[in-house]
Design an enzyme around this catalytic site. Structure first.
Site: not given
Ligand code: ACO
Length: 380
Positions: A261, A317
């Site tokens: 991320h 996700d």
């Protein structure tokens, strides 16, 4: 001497915002002052939408009004249903959603009105309509008639009802609600930024949301949930994890989808919550295989020097893929479901942008040639 460009705009602050705080160092996420853990435990998605649009939680009557308004606005105009039926059945569901939301602007009486009141009405309407488009498309592409939304259900229940045509399953609806709460808002992520850039030119909310959907579609952003599930399916069995990791990640040049991320350099707090929900759902469904594959792959990455050095952890996700798969959502519908939630954050940011607007227009360092002589076309 010009400043060197910041590739990917990393670390560049582009706005003041009250919507959410993403603390990447400590792995914390806060919407309007409430921790994501508290919201995931207690809130209905509509409560979160109200919070993001109004900067406070609703009372019981306000929540019921918003729930009812979203359910009423979720009915699609005839033109959109007719268009959905005409789209190629094999079309990517995110491309369908992007196209249908763009078409919605053509039949929305508020579409060119950028006043605060009109933007609030459009935020409610789009939240309902996107849910219906997602459910309707999944039916239409399988040759089934779309199911109209019910006025008595909340958004998560209505989605399950419109998807299946049956009374919404309480376990699946609760899982969808948690998913929607967790994904509703996330600071200046790429799709939110795209929405804000679009409306900062004085364009309209539908255009901003279309930009958001187009940006979310990519596998580095919202498209990663479907890619993560395809990766788990490719691995196939928990016993295959070590070899798959060695061949594809250590010796190959692939990335683990759903890991890494830009902001989080600690565990994404949404991933921690989703891991617990995905595990519980997998156990109660009697099929823990996909959860086990995900867990073992995450453990392989956590023990690996490359992932440790770069502080790469599962993001939202990763386990949401398992959660959605376990309740029988088609893999290519995962990213549209992300949009079904993020519409709350996009519209909150669009409203915030309009309230204190200035054109967003960054600069670029020119690195091309200078002073070239013009050469006539037949001498080139
Ligand atoms: N697997 C393996 N290596 C990775 C991964 C991954 N999933 N993610 C990042 N890395 C490595 C990169 O190869 C790079 O290594 P290097 O320094 O040796 O070149 C380093 O970590 C930094 O990666 P960048 O791509 O520069 O990081 P950036 O902040 O630009 O990208 C991103 C973040 C796009 C999320 C990235 O981690 C990624 O591609 N992850 C997989 C896709 C994904 O899950 N996306 C969803 C993000 S969450 C969301 O949008 C909802």
């Amino acid at each position: 001497m010009a400043e060197p460009a910041k590739k990917g705009l990393e670390g560049i602050v582009v706005a003041e915002s009250k919507t959410s705080l993403v603390n990447g160092q400590d792995g914390k996420l806060v919407y309007q002052g409430y921790s994501i853990e508290t919201l995931a435990e207690n809130a209905l998605f509509e409560e979160v939408a109200f919070l993001l649009w109004n900067e406070r939680l609703p009372n019981r009557a306000e929540l019921e009004n918003l729930r009812a308004a979203i359910a009423a606005e979720a009915a699609l105009p005839d033109l959109i249903v007719a268009q959905l039926k005409a789209y190629p059945k094999q079309a990517d569901p995110m491309a369908v959603l992007r196209t249908a939301v763009s078409a919605l602007a053509l039949v929305d009486a508020d579409s060119e009105d950028n006043s605060m009141e009109a933007n609030r009405r459009k935020a409610v309407r789009l939240t309902g309509q996107i849910t219906t488009i997602c459910a309707a498309w999944n039916r239409i592409r399988q040759g089934q008639e779309p199911v109209a939304p019910r006025k008595d259900l909340n958004l998560a229940q209505n989605f399950m009802y419109m998807l299946t045509g049956n009374e919404p399953d309480p376990v699946a609806s609760a899982a969808i609600n948690t998913y929607l709460v967790l994904l509703a808002e996330h600071g200046m992520n790429a799709s939110t930024f795209a929405s804000r850039v679009t409306v900062a030119t004085g364009s309209d909310m539908h255009s901003g949301v279309v930009s958001g959907i187009g940006t979310l579609k990519g596998p580095a952003h919202g498209g990663a949930n479907a890619e993560a599930m395809r990766m788990f399916l490719e691995i196939g069995e928990p016993a295959n994890v070590p070899n798959w990791f060695k061949t594809n990640i250590k010796e190959g040049d692939r990335r683990i989808m759903g890991i890494g991320h830009r902001i989080y350099k600690a565990l994404d707090p949404r991933a921690a919550i989703l891991e617990r929900h995905a595990e519980a759902l997998a156990k109660s469904s009697g099929n823990e295989k996909w959860f086990q594959i995900a867990k073992q792959l995450a453990e392989a990455a956590r023990a690996d020097e490359y992932f440790i050095e770069r502080r790469l952890y599962p993001n939202v996700d990763y386990y949401s893929a398992i959660l959605l798969y376990t309740i029988d959502i088609d893999v290519d519908m995962f990213t549209p479901l992300f949009a079904m939630s993020r519409i709350a954050g996009w519209t909150a940011h669009i409203i915030e942008q309009f309230a204190n607007n200035r054109l967003i227009r960054p600069d670029v360092n020119y690195t091309g040639p200078m002073g070239l002589q013009w050469v006539a076309i037949d001498q080139r």
